[in-house]
Design a protein around this motif. Structure first.
Motif, short mmCIF file in Angstrom:
data_model
loop_
_atom_site.label_atom_id
_atom_site.label_comp_id
_atom_site.label_asym_id
_atom_site.label_seq_id
_atom_site.Cartn_x
_atom_site.Cartn_y
_atom_site.Cartn_z
N ALA A 428 0.72 -0.98 -0.53
CA ALA A 428 0.29 0.34 0.05
C ALA A 428 0.43 1.42 -0.05
O ALA A 428 0.29 2.69 -0.73
N LYS A 429 1.61 1.30 1.16
CA LYS A 429 3.17 2.64 0.63
C LYS A 429 3.79 3.04 -0.95
O LYS A 429 3.65 3.71 -1.13
N ALA A 430 3.90 1.49 -1.12
CA ALA A 430 4.82 1.48 -2.47
C ALA A 430 3.68 1.93 -3.14
O ALA A 430 4.20 3.15 -3.95
N TYR A 431 2.53 1.68 -3.54
CA TYR A 431 1.03 2.15 -4.51
C TYR A 431 1.43 4.46 -4.29
O TYR A 431 1.13 4.25 -5.44
N ASN A 432 1.09 4.43 -2.76
CA ASN A 432 1.43 5.82 -3.03
C ASN A 432 2.82 6.57 -2.93
O ASN A 432 2.85 7.45 -3.21
N GLY A 433 4.14 5.85 -3.28
CA GLY A 433 5.34 6.24 -4.05
C GLY A 433 6.02 6.22 -2.73
O GLY A 433 7.13 6.45 -2.89
N GLU A 434 6.05 5.02 -2.25
CA GLU A 434 6.06 5.02 -0.40
C GLU A 434 7.31 4.42 -0.58
O GLU A 434 7.01 3.04 -0.44
N THR A 435 8.60 4.02 -1.80
CA THR A 435 9.93 3.26 -1.78
C THR A 435 10.52 3.37 -1.02
O THR A 435 11.93 2.23 -1.28
N ASP A 436 10.97 3.82 -0.96
CA ASP A 436 12.98 4.06 0.02
C ASP A 436 12.77 3.07 0.93
O ASP A 436 14.01 2.55 0.81
N ASP A 437 11.74 3.13 1.57
CA ASP A 437 12.39 2.11 2.38
C ASP A 437 11.89 0.70 2.25
O ASP A 437 11.86 0.30 3.33
N ILE A 438 11.87 0.20 1.23
CA ILE A 438 11.61 -1.08 0.66
C ILE A 438 12.77 -1.58 -0.63
O ILE A 438 12.43 -1.35 -1.23
N ASP A 439 13.24 -2.25 0.29
CA ASP A 439 14.33 -3.19 -0.56
C ASP A 439 13.74 -4.01 -1.95
O ASP A 439 12.81 -4.68 -2.00
N ASP A 440 14.30 -3.37 -2.99
CA ASP A 440 13.79 -3.78 -4.24
C ASP A 440 12.11 -3.91 -4.35
O ASP A 440 11.71 -4.92 -5.06
N VAL A 441 11.96 -3.20 -4.44
CA VAL A 441 10.47 -3.06 -4.31
C VAL A 441 9.72 -2.13 -6.18
O VAL A 441 10.36 -1.61 -6.63
N ASP A 442 9.02 -3.01 -7.07
CA ASP A 442 8.81 -2.80 -7.84
C ASP A 442 7.64 -3.01 -8.46
O ASP A 442 6.51 -3.93 -8.53
N VAL A 443 7.31 -1.88 -7.94
CA VAL A 443 5.47 -1.13 -8.40
C VAL A 443 4.86 -1.59 -9.56
O VAL A 443 3.01 -2.23 -9.45
N LYS A 444 5.77 -1.76 -10.44
CA LYS A 444 4.41 -2.08 -11.71
C LYS A 444 4.70 -3.86 -12.36
O LYS A 444 3.46 -4.27 -12.48
N LYS A 445 5.57 -4.41 -11.29
CA LYS A 445 5.84 -6.29 -10.72
C LYS A 445 3.94 -6.64 -9.55
O LYS A 445 3.59 -7.28 -10.45
N LEU A 446 3.82 -5.68 -9.08
CA LEU A 446 3.13 -5.84 -7.83
C LEU A 446 1.66 -5.37 -9.07
O LEU A 446 0.88 -6.38 -8.47
N GLN A 447 1.63 -4.64 -9.28
CA GLN A 447 0.26 -4.54 -10.36
C GLN A 447 -0.14 -5.35 -11.48
O GLN A 447 -0.89 -5.78 -11.52
N ASP A 448 1.50 -5.51 -11.99
CA ASP A 448 1.19 -6.94 -13.21
C ASP A 448 0.65 -7.70 -12.23
O ASP A 448 -0.66 -8.80 -12.88
N GLU A 449 1.11 -8.82 -10.83
CA GLU A 449 0.48 -9.50 -10.50
C GLU A 449 -0.68 -9.32 -10.18
O GLU A 449 -1.54 -11.06 -10.00
N ALA A 450 -0.84 -8.57 -9.44
CA ALA A 450 -2.37 -8.31 -8.88
C ALA A 450 -3.69 -8.48 -10.02
O ALA A 450 -4.51 -9.10 -9.78
N ALA A 451 -2.93 -7.84 -10.91
CA ALA A 451 -3.42 -7.72 -12.46
C ALA A 451 -4.39 -9.34 -12.33
O ALA A 451 -5.30 -9.84 -12.99
N THR A 452 -3.49 -10.10 -12.32
CA THR A 452 -3.13 -11.51 -12.94
C THR A 452 -4.20 -12.44 -11.56
O THR A 452 -4.91 -13.29 -12.44
#
Length: 690
Positions: A428-452
């Motif tokens: 939820a934080k990554a979707y909000n643009g808060e990715t600094d504190d999360i290692d190796d987060v790929d928002v696009k990958k999370l979105q694609d996975e959720a779409a599936t």
């Protein structure tokens, strides 16, 4: 009394000025021919006019999202921002909708499809649809959006059995005056129009006159020995056409009624029984063009809860879309020109999606998903808009209140990530643009996975903004009754928790999971409240600047394999690894990632130096946060946290200074006292556990 008269005069003048100059003026067909040659866009079809409308009110390209954002949705210039839309997914949906309209304007196919807005309740489908209709009304009143139709005049002079009440007859379908020309002659005019047209589309018009107008044209031509010019000069007047939903003119909203009483005449029109005795049942003049498709001609047809209609009733949409015609009872097919928009919720869509007998209807549908907002800060703006548009009591909204409500809502909407190193809250934080504190987060990958993994799409289920808005409203009123002039997260959490079971739209099987999400949000708020109090109690701008400069000196020495001069003794020594790690650990940066972080901060400082900007740790969010937390750790042992809970155990001057610091962060006076006690109790408890 004079003041009232003056006010009425002013209001009357403003009203007159708001009406187009030629609103009630009639023109000749000759004038119209010259006008469309000089201003070709007047002859646009519905898709072309709606497409231009979106651009007219302003656009802005969002490079990060790769979409065009339309100001009628992002700024709502007509209503001073009252009806703005928030969230990346919503503007992606609007972008997709406009693209389909623009494709239809070019004749690429979507003009023969229903634009079906699909989404859960409260996702903004109806609000957007209503916004489009309101702006279309306004656009057609402007010079850039003007359109015209025609009316028949002096019919009783020629047609013996014409009812005197029908001596002047408006075009029943508000058709463009060009349809009065036979197709061969019309094509010649259109060729000239398109030569003068500066637009990404071509203007076409192959419509036939509606049956009543066809009747009048035939009878008049017969009387004048097929002299079309005489007919048009003596019996046709051109009038300005303005879309008006209340008048059912160029805009029609169709709502399903009782399934047992659905009648296709609601869509296509019916016999005018008052005229049957005059003209006879089979006479085209005895037809009442009051169907929804007839009223929407030249504009927008809006079908509310479209899939709640019976299957047989939906068949009328097949020809309305593909052939752009309708077939009333006992009448020939009639051409229509309109943007057909439908709205539906998830249960109806799931039911019709699996119905093989709906294949033809589904094939004529372009689905546009309107999911819930998935960025919690954007969701918070929805609640903020709700409060701005209401008569809210004098209540101060405390920091984090709306954001935490938004975070809870988003957690119920997003799919559980499959990756082990990203949990639901981090997603939820990554979707909000808060990715600094999360290692190796790929928002696009999370979105694609959720779409599936999602049933239809991510964000198509979960808690509605309406439920959250209702609980915010209840929290405000409850606070007022208890003499609390502020809206705080802690009170709101209690209302959310109490009323989850009482909301009819929340399935019982989701309640346990939603309660768990609410506890996650409580913990998140606790951390933020403690961070605010930490900032108030330990914040020292000069000390943060000194610590920041020291950190950067040691980082540069580490990167360059150099030494650092001790500011007290003047001795040279290697970088202080213990000090560096004491800062980095405040951001949970592991040992094996420290080099990446140090290089990142070094690059940031170097880039600012090249731009001529001096170093300030306040300008780097991660570094500032780390230094504040370190300063807190250094000072917290000298603070009596248990005393924060009780005003009697703390020096008033010191306590007031801390409260003032919280007020500077946006808290009300009473809200600052509450969060100081809450955070103090939590920190004191943690200290005791340690």
């Amino acid at each position: 009394m004079t003041g009232d008269i003056d006010t009425l005069e002013i209001l009357s003048e403003e009203y007159r000025e708001s009406i187009p100059d030629d609103f009630r003026e009639t023109r000749t067909f000759t004038w119209y021919l010259q006008e469309v040659l000089d201003h070709p866009r007047i002859a646009r079809n519905a898709h072309q006019r709606v497409a231009d409308m979106f651009d007219f009110y302003g656009t802005e390209y969002n490079e990060d999202a790769g979409i065009v954002e339309y100001k009628l949705a992002t700024e709502d210039p007509l209503h001073e921002g009252e009806n703005t839309f928030f969230g990346r997914v919503i503007h992606e949906a609007i972008h997709e909708f406009v693209n389909k309209v623009k494709s239809g304007a070019r004749g690429l196919g979507p003009e023969k499809r229903i634009k079906l807005l699909l989404g859960p309740v409260g996702s903004g489908k109806s609000d957007f649809d209503r916004q489009v209709r309101h702006y279309y009304e306004d656009y057609t009143m402007r010079e850039e959006g003007r359109m015209y139709t025609f009316q028949w005049t002096n019919l009783c002079d020629i047609i013996d059995d014409q009812d005197p009440a029908d001596d002047h007859v408006r075009s029943p379908m508000n058709q463009d005056p060009l349809v009065l020309l036979p197709q061969a002659q019309r094509d010649q005019v259109l060729a000239q129009i398109n030569e003068n047209l500066d637009a990404p589309y071509t203007i076409r018009n192959e419509q036939a006159l509606d049956p009543a107008s066809e009747f009048y044209m035939d009878r008049l031509l017969e009387n004048y020995d097929d002299n079309l010019q005489t007919v048009l000069e003596n019996h046709v007047e051109i009038v300005r056409l303005v879309a008006n939903e209340n008048k059912r003119q160029c805009i029609e909203t169709f709502e399903p009624k009782d399934k047992k009483n659905q009648d296709e005449t609601e869509l296509t029109g019916d016999v005018n029984y008052s005229k049957i005795a005059i003209y006879g049942e089979s006479d085209p003049r005895a037809f009442d063009y009051s169907g929804a498709f007839c009223n929407a001609n030249r504009g927008i047809f809006s079908g509310e809860e479209l899939l709640k209609l019976q299957r047989e009733f939906l068949y009328d949409f097949l020809h309305a879309t593909q052939e752009q015609t309708i077939k009333p009872k006992n009448n020939p097919r009639m051409d229509i020109d309109q943007v057909i928009v439908g709205r539906t919720n998830m249960p109806e869509y799931r039911e019709k999606k699996g119905d093989e007998k709906m294949e033809a209807f589904n094939d004529r549908t372009k689905r546009i998903d309107f999911p819930y907002v998935l960025q919690y800060e954007e969701e918070a703006k929805i609640y903020g808009k709700m409060l701005r548009n209401a008569d809210v009591p004098d209540v101060h909204v405390e920091p984090h209140t709306l954001e935490m409500a938004g975070l809870f809502a988003v957690l119920t909407r997003i799919e559980q990530p499959s990756t082990e190193h990203v949990d639901l809250l981090q997603k939820a934080k990554a979707y909000n643009g808060e990715t600094d504190d999360i290692d190796d987060v790929d928002v696009k990958k999370l979105q694609d996975e959720a779409a599936t993994s999602a049933d239809i799409g991510e964000g198509m289920d979960g808690i509605s903004p309406r439920f959250i808005g209702d609980e915010i409203a209840e929290t405000i009123m409850d606070s007022m009754h208890r003499g609390r002039q502020f809206l705080a997260p802690l009170t709101m959490f209690n209302h959310l928790e109490t009323n989850l079971e009482n909301h009819g739209s929340i399935p019982e099987e989701n309640l346990e999971r939603y309660h768990r999400y609410l506890e996650m949000v409580r913990e998140e708020y606790k951390e933020r409240a403690i961070e605010d109090v930490r900032h108030a109690l330990a914040y020292d701008l000069d000390e943060i600047q000194r610590q920041g400069e020291k950190y950067m000196d040691h980082v540069m020495a580490y990167i360059d394999d150099d030494t650092v001069e001790d500011e007290i003794t003047g001795r040279e020594s290697g970088p202080d690894e213990k000090f560096l790690r004491s800062v980095e650990e405040k951001l949970d940066i592991p040992e094996d990632r420290k080099d990446d972080f140090r290089q990142e901060v070094s690059n940031w400082v170097s880039r600012r130096a090249r731009e001529g900007t001096s170093f300030s740790p306040q300008d780097n969010e991660r570094l500032r946060r780390a230094l504040e937390r370190k300063l807190w750790e250094d000072k917290k042992h000298n603070i009596n946290f248990s005393a924060l809970v009780s005003a009697g155990e703390l020096d008033d001057e010191e306590r007031n200074a801390w409260i003032d610091a919280l007020v500077d962060q946006g808290y009300s006076l009473e809200g600052a006292k509450e969060v100081l006690e809450f955070a103090g109790a939590e920190v004191a408890k943690a200290e005791m556990e340690e």
